[in-house]
Structure formats: C-alpha cells, structure tokens
Design a protein around this motif. Structure first.
Motif, PDB file in Angstrom:
ATOM      1  N   ILE A   1     -10.110  -4.175  -8.215  1.00 52.53           N
ATOM      2  CA  ILE A   1      -9.329  -2.945  -8.036  1.00 52.53           C
ATOM      3  C   ILE A   1      -9.673  -2.240  -6.718  1.00 52.53           C
ATOM      4  CG2 ILE A   1      -9.246  -2.645 -10.535  1.00 52.53           C
ATOM      5  CD1 ILE A   1     -11.215  -0.293 -10.192  1.00 52.53           C
ATOM      6  N   SER A   2     -10.448  -2.890  -5.851  1.00 57.77           N
ATOM      7  CA  SER A   2     -10.987  -2.212  -4.663  1.00 57.77           C
ATOM      8  C   SER A   2      -9.894  -1.698  -3.727  1.00 57.77           C
ATOM      9  CB  SER A   2     -11.936  -3.140  -3.906  1.00 57.77           C
ATOM     10  OG  SER A   2     -11.284  -4.333  -3.506  1.00 57.77           O
ATOM     11  N   PHE A   3      -8.837  -2.485  -3.500  1.00 60.80           N
ATOM     12  CA  PHE A   3      -7.795  -2.045  -2.572  1.00 60.80           C
ATOM     13  C   PHE A   3      -7.037  -0.851  -3.154  1.00 60.80           C
ATOM     14  CE2 PHE A   3      -3.688  -3.081  -0.132  1.00 60.80           C
ATOM     15  CZ  PHE A   3      -4.130  -2.384   0.974  1.00 60.80           C
ATOM     16  N   GLY A   4      -6.712  -0.915  -4.440  1.00 58.52           N
ATOM     17  CA  GLY A   4      -6.059   0.209  -5.075  1.00 58.52           C
ATOM     18  C   GLY A   4      -6.947   1.440  -5.093  1.00 58.52           C
ATOM     19  N   LEU A   5      -8.226   1.249  -5.345  1.00 57.88           N
ATOM     20  CA  LEU A   5      -9.175   2.360  -5.333  1.00 57.88           C
ATOM     21  C   LEU A   5      -9.226   3.001  -3.957  1.00 57.88           C
ATOM     22  CD1 LEU A   5     -11.227   3.674  -7.313  1.00 57.88           C
ATOM     23  CD2 LEU A   5     -12.962   2.150  -6.350  1.00 57.88           C
ATOM     24  N   TYR A   6      -9.192   2.173  -2.937  1.00 60.19           N
ATOM     25  CA  TYR A   6      -9.237   2.679  -1.562  1.00 60.19           C
ATOM     26  C   TYR A   6      -7.968   3.456  -1.213  1.00 60.19           C
ATOM     27  CZ  TYR A   6      -9.830   2.653   3.506  1.00 60.19           C
ATOM     28  OH  TYR A   6      -9.949   3.043   4.820  1.00 60.19           O
ATOM     29  N   LEU A   7      -6.818   2.942  -1.619  1.00 59.95           N
ATOM     30  CA  LEU A   7      -5.550   3.577  -1.257  1.00 59.95           C
ATOM     31  C   LEU A   7      -5.273   4.857  -2.040  1.00 59.95           C
ATOM     32  CD1 LEU A   7      -3.051   0.559  -0.994  1.00 59.95           C
ATOM     33  CD2 LEU A   7      -4.000   1.894   0.886  1.00 59.95           C
TER      34      LEU A   7
ATOM     35  N   ILE B   1       5.646   0.598   6.545  1.00 59.54           N
ATOM     36  CA  ILE B   1       6.181  -0.673   7.031  1.00 59.54           C
ATOM     37  C   ILE B   1       5.733  -0.976   8.451  1.00 59.54           C
ATOM     38  CG2 ILE B   1       8.330  -1.875   7.624  1.00 59.54           C
ATOM     39  CD1 ILE B   1       9.652  -0.353   5.306  1.00 59.54           C
ATOM     40  N   LEU B   2       5.634   0.044   9.280  1.00 61.37           N
ATOM     41  CA  LEU B   2       5.352  -0.188  10.695  1.00 61.37           C
ATOM     42  C   LEU B   2       4.186   0.642  11.222  1.00 61.37           C
ATOM     43  CD1 LEU B   2       6.345  -1.722  13.222  1.00 61.37           C
ATOM     44  CD2 LEU B   2       7.815   0.256  13.723  1.00 61.37           C
ATOM     45  N   GLY B   3       4.229   1.943  11.015  1.00 64.24           N
ATOM     46  CA  GLY B   3       3.261   2.839  11.641  1.00 64.24           C
ATOM     47  C   GLY B   3       1.822   2.547  11.284  1.00 64.24           C
ATOM     48  N   ALA B   4       1.567   2.156  10.045  1.00 62.80           N
ATOM     49  CA  ALA B   4       0.192   1.867   9.636  1.00 62.80           C
ATOM     50  C   ALA B   4      -0.364   0.627  10.312  1.00 62.80           C
ATOM     51  CB  ALA B   4       0.120   1.702   8.111  1.00 62.80           C
ATOM     52  N   PHE B   5       0.511  -0.262  10.801  1.00 60.96           N
ATOM     53  CA  PHE B   5       0.078  -1.540  11.355  1.00 60.96           C
ATOM     54  C   PHE B   5      -0.057  -1.509  12.876  1.00 60.96           C
ATOM     55  CE2 PHE B   5       1.909  -2.410   7.258  1.00 60.96           C
ATOM     56  CZ  PHE B   5       1.060  -3.369   6.721  1.00 60.96           C
ATOM     57  N   ILE B   6       0.894  -0.894  13.540  1.00 59.77           N
ATOM     58  CA  ILE B   6       0.857  -0.916  15.010  1.00 59.77           C
ATOM     59  C   ILE B   6       1.112   0.464  15.611  1.00 59.77           C
ATOM     60  CG2 ILE B   6       1.535  -3.336  15.196  1.00 59.77           C
ATOM     61  CD1 ILE B   6       4.380  -2.410  15.766  1.00 59.77           C
ATOM     62  N   GLY B   7       1.173   1.502  14.789  1.00 62.21           N
ATOM     63  CA  GLY B   7       1.440   2.833  15.307  1.00 62.21           C
ATOM     64  C   GLY B   7       0.249   3.402  16.062  1.00 62.21           C
TER      65      GLY B   7
ATOM     66  N   ASN C   1      -0.873   6.435  15.870  1.00 61.28           N
ATOM     67  CA  ASN C   1      -1.574   7.452  15.092  1.00 61.28           C
ATOM     68  C   ASN C   1      -1.715   7.009  13.638  1.00 61.28           C
ATOM     69  OD1 ASN C   1      -1.603   9.359  17.316  1.00 61.28           O
ATOM     70  ND2 ASN C   1       0.578   9.688  16.899  1.00 61.28           N
ATOM     71  N   THR C   2      -2.716   7.564  12.984  1.00 62.47           N
ATOM     72  CA  THR C   2      -2.919   7.278  11.569  1.00 62.47           C
ATOM     73  C   THR C   2      -1.810   7.926  10.752  1.00 62.47           C
ATOM     74  OG1 THR C   2      -5.307   7.173  11.817  1.00 62.47           O
ATOM     75  CG2 THR C   2      -4.475   7.593   9.615  1.00 62.47           C
ATOM     76  N   PRO C   3      -1.213   7.223   9.789  1.00 59.80           N
ATOM     77  CA  PRO C   3      -0.204   7.848   8.926  1.00 59.80           C
ATOM     78  C   PRO C   3      -0.744   9.114   8.268  1.00 59.80           C
ATOM     79  CG  PRO C   3      -0.189   5.466   8.626  1.00 59.80           C
ATOM     80  CD  PRO C   3      -1.351   5.788   9.519  1.00 59.80           C
ATOM     81  N   LEU C   4       0.057  10.162   8.288  1.00 58.64           N
ATOM     82  CA  LEU C   4      -0.422  11.465   7.834  1.00 58.64           C
ATOM     83  C   LEU C   4      -0.573  11.548   6.324  1.00 58.64           C
ATOM     84  CD1 LEU C   4       1.703  13.794  10.160  1.00 58.64           C
ATOM     85  CD2 LEU C   4      -0.702  13.179  10.403  1.00 58.64           C
ATOM     86  N   HIS C   5       0.266  10.822   5.574  1.00 59.64           N
ATOM     87  CA  HIS C   5       0.277  11.025   4.130  1.00 59.64           C
ATOM     88  C   HIS C   5      -0.952  10.459   3.434  1.00 59.64           C
ATOM     89  CE1 HIS C   5       2.011   6.940   4.376  1.00 59.64           C
ATOM     90  NE2 HIS C   5       1.512   6.777   3.178  1.00 59.64           N
ATOM     91  N   ASP C   6      -1.651   9.504   4.054  1.00 60.78           N
ATOM     92  CA  ASP C   6      -2.870   8.935   3.458  1.00 60.78           C
ATOM     93  C   ASP C   6      -3.821   8.563   4.598  1.00 60.78           C
ATOM     94  OD1 ASP C   6      -4.769   7.914   1.783  1.00 60.78           O
ATOM     95  OD2 ASP C   6      -3.463   6.479   0.774  1.00 60.78           O
ATOM     96  N   PRO C   7      -4.754   9.446   4.943  1.00 61.91           N
ATOM     97  CA  PRO C   7      -5.592   9.240   6.130  1.00 61.91           C
ATOM     98  C   PRO C   7      -6.437   7.962   6.119  1.00 61.91           C
ATOM     99  CG  PRO C   7      -5.725  11.520   5.405  1.00 61.91           C
ATOM    100  CD  PRO C   7      -4.972  10.771   4.345  1.00 61.91           C
ATOM    101  N   VAL C   8      -6.713   7.379   4.935  1.00 68.29           N
ATOM    102  CA  VAL C   8      -7.522   6.164   4.918  1.00 68.29           C
ATOM    103  C   VAL C   8      -6.788   4.980   5.546  1.00 68.29           C
ATOM    104  CG1 VAL C   8      -8.775   6.898   2.858  1.00 68.29           C
ATOM    105  CG2 VAL C   8      -6.749   5.454   2.609  1.00 68.29           C
ATOM    106  N   LEU C   9      -5.487   5.134   5.807  1.00 66.65           N
ATOM    107  CA  LEU C   9      -4.714   4.030   6.378  1.00 66.65           C
ATOM    108  C   LEU C   9      -5.056   3.747   7.836  1.00 66.65           C
ATOM    109  CD1 LEU C   9      -1.181   4.653   4.819  1.00 66.65           C
ATOM    110  CD2 LEU C   9      -2.925   3.021   4.105  1.00 66.65           C
ATOM    111  N   TRP C  10      -5.977   4.502   8.417  1.00 67.60           N
ATOM    112  CA  TRP C  10      -6.393   4.183   9.790  1.00 67.60           C
ATOM    113  C   TRP C  10      -6.993   2.779   9.850  1.00 67.60           C
ATOM    114  CZ3 TRP C  10     -11.253   2.767  11.341  1.00 67.60           C
ATOM    115  CH2 TRP C  10     -12.319   3.027  10.452  1.00 67.60           C
TER     116      TRP C  10
END
Length: 392
Positions: free
Chosen positions: A314-320, A147-153, A155-164
C-alpha cells in the motif's frame, strides 16, 4: 521475485516515515530541528520522521526493482522496447495520480481548505503555506497536472505537494530503462552507471542529482547477486549480517547524533566526500541503508514479514493520499478538538486518525486503483509492442 520481498518491506516502512514526517511538521513543528529532519529532541530516533531520507530510499528501490524486472524481459529492439516501457511507466503512475487528484477535489468540496486555520493553531508554517492563498483546484487543472504537469512540468502540482517526486521517478525510470536496454554487458553497464551517476551528481540541478540515484541503483542491482550466493560459510554469513546491520545503524541512528553534536566535523566530512556539495546527506545515508539491507539476512527477514509486506503493497497509495487526508480530516479533527482539549491531546488523536485513515484508504486504493492501473499499463505496453512489430 522472492528475494526482492525485503525491498518491498523497506519501501513500506519508508512510506510510513514520510507520513510521520508530515505529521510532525503539522502538529509538532517544535520537534523539527534546524537541519530539516534532524530533531534535537528525538536525537538518534530522528530517522522515524526523516522524510527526505525515506524519499531517497524510494528512488533507489525503484531503480533496483525496475532493473530486476528488465532482467527477465527479452527485448529484441531497444528503441521500441524503451518507448513501450516509458508508456507503461507513465500509465502506471498517472492513473493512480488522477484518482488521488479526484479525492483532493472531493475533500475541497466537502471540507474546504483547512490548512490556514490548522497552521495558525499548531504554529506550523508548513501546513499553513501548503496551498497558495485562496487556492481552489478544478477538475481540468488536476487532470492536466496528473497527466502531464507532474511528469515534466516546471512546478510541483499544487493539489498534492508530494508529487514533486514524480518528476524524479519518471526521468529516473527512463534512465534505468536506457541503461538496461542499450548497455547489456555487465562490466560495460557498471561503467555506464558510474559515469552517468557521477555526471548527474556533478550537475548543479536538484532534479538531476536525484536521478543519479537511479543510475547507482542499476549498478547495485547488478552487484547485488554477488552477495546472494547460497554456498557461503556460516561465519561469513554472520560477518555480512553484522556488517549490514552496522551500516543501517550508522545511517539511521549514529548520523543524527554526530550531526547534532559535531556539526563542523560532519560538514567537513561532507565536503571531502563531495567537494561540489551536490551529494546530500540523505543520498549517502540511503545508500548505506540499502547496502546494509543487501548484506544483512536479519534485516531481510524482518522486512519480509507480513506487516512489512502489507506496508509495501500500500506504499504508493499511502504516499499519495496521506497529505490530502492530513489537511482535511486531520486538520478538521484538530480544529474541533483544540477548542476543548490541550494541544498535545488533540495532536495525538488527529495524528492517529490520519494514520489509520491513510492506511485504510491506501489498502482500498491499492485494490481498486493501483492493481487495475498496473494491468492497464501492461496491456497498453504489450499492444504498442505488437503494433510496432506488425508495422516493421
């Protein structure tokens, strides 16, 4: 939007390249060269596993598609329009990220962390260090990051590194909205895009350097229409097609070979193009690829075919989803097979499992998560606009 289908196709193939990049890092780290994505073994075909190049293409395509969408939207008040678009973009991204985070929690609960053992067996430091030692995500942490950390945090969220990339995507989207809403004139907007892009590239911060691609993409969207006239003569269309294919070939196949065999020359060329050193080679190559696609009718036709469009959907789902499936399903399969099979056989089968599983999961994810998220985001944005109009 028919003319934008080839952008969707390019986005789909770029997502597949990111998956191949992470498969290479995990199961074949020996293919990775000293320059991140340039493999001395793959040579001119290094682009097939060039994840950083694919990510740069993502950013440019996002900016172009958002700009094109705003051209068909009438906004009377830029301020209220901007806030509504930001809300829409946040929901569009956060809802799928929440669903992907729940999948990560499920995989951790069912299979545990397979990254350390997989990395030790394959010799991949990337997969071995994917999570901090003893990492166990919990629901509140994943929800906060989605909700927040992936957008303005910070650090990159730990559970899914591609979220940087989400921080870049979100801030870049806001920049696109601001440029399109507050600078309506064509020449004035091109000037604003040039100034914003130059300022962001000159800033010594990687996040802002990547955001420069969104400013450039708005300019590309405005200039794109100059090359889509239907009254062009046949020889001119052929010349454009050859030029576009040449630009794509230069960025994908020629650059890796030159960078491997003429590193000093390529370094000096980069210093001439960008004395500050903030313009990465992936930025320059991604611009060549997108520009070549806009010029080349042959490339547009290929990327508008059903397989490319399916990958685009399906690109966004494939990426996530591919990284969670890589360390869990792929890692577990490789660990089991490596006890009886040679490394290469176990790596190939595990990679195929990840590719097929990611594609199927992304197709289901697109139908059950992404499409509802798009509808919810649109309704929430419209409700906010309605409430603001009533209040004024």
């Amino acid at each position: 939007m028919r003319r934008l289908h080839y952008f969707d196709g390019l986005r789909g193939w770029a997502a597949l390249v990111v998956v191949l990049h992470h498969l290479e890092l995990t199961f074949a780290p020996e293919l990775q060269g000293q320059k991140d994505a340039i493999s001395p073994i793959l040579g001119p075909f290094s682009f097939l596993a060039d994840g950083p190049l694919a990510v740069a293409i993502f950013f440019i395509l996002s900016g172009i598609v958002l700009s094109e969408g705003l051209k068909r939207t009438e906004v009377t008040n830029p301020v209220t329009g901007l806030t509504s678009l930001i809300l829409k973009r946040w929901l569009r991204l956060s809802l799928p990220i929440i669903a992907a985070g729940i999948l990560v929690l499920t995989l951790f609960a069912l299979l545990g962390d397979r990254t350390v053992e997989t990395g030790r067996l394959t010799g991949s430091g990337w997969i071995e260090d994917l999570f901090p030692p003893g990492y166990r995500p919990d629901l509140l942490e994943v929800l906060h990051e989605a909700i927040l950390g992936a957008f303005i945090g910070p650090n990159t969220p730990l559970h899914d590194p591609v979220l940087w990339t989400i921080r870049v995507e979100f801030l870049g989207s806001i920049l696109v909205f601001a440029l399109c809403l507050f600078v309506r004139s064509g020449f004035a907007r091109l000037a604003a895009c040039a100034l914003a892009g130059a300022a962001l590239i000159a800033t010594p911060a990687w996040l802002l350097n990547f955001c420069a691609l969104f400013a450039i993409s708005v300019a590309i969207s405005d200039l794109r229409h100059l090359s889509t006239r239907d009254d062009q003569e046949e020889h001119y269309r052929m010349l454009r097609d050859i030029t576009g294919l040449g630009m794509i070939f230069l960025a994908t196949c020629v650059y890796p070979v030159l960078d491997l065999h003429l590193p000093v020359f390529m370094q000096r060329l980069g210093e001439i193009a960008d004395p500050a050193g903030h313009l990465s080679q992936w930025t320059a190559r991604s611009l060549l690829i997108v520009g070549g696609l806009i010029l080349s009718r042959s490339a547009q036709d290929f990327l508008s075919r059903p397989p490319s469009l399916f990958l685009g959907r399906i690109s966004f789902g494939l990426y996530l989803l591919h990284v969670p499936l890589l360390w869990s399903v792929g890692g577990s399969a490789y660990i089991a097979m490596s006890r009886h099979w040679p490394h290469w056989a176990a790596a190939v089968v595990a990679s195929l499992l990840v590719l097929i599983g990611s594609g199927l999961a992304a197709a289901i994810f697109h139908r059950l998560v992404e499409r509802p998220a798009i509808r919810i985001a649109a309704k929430a944005s419209n409700l906010r606009l309605y409430a603001l109009r009533r209040a004024s």
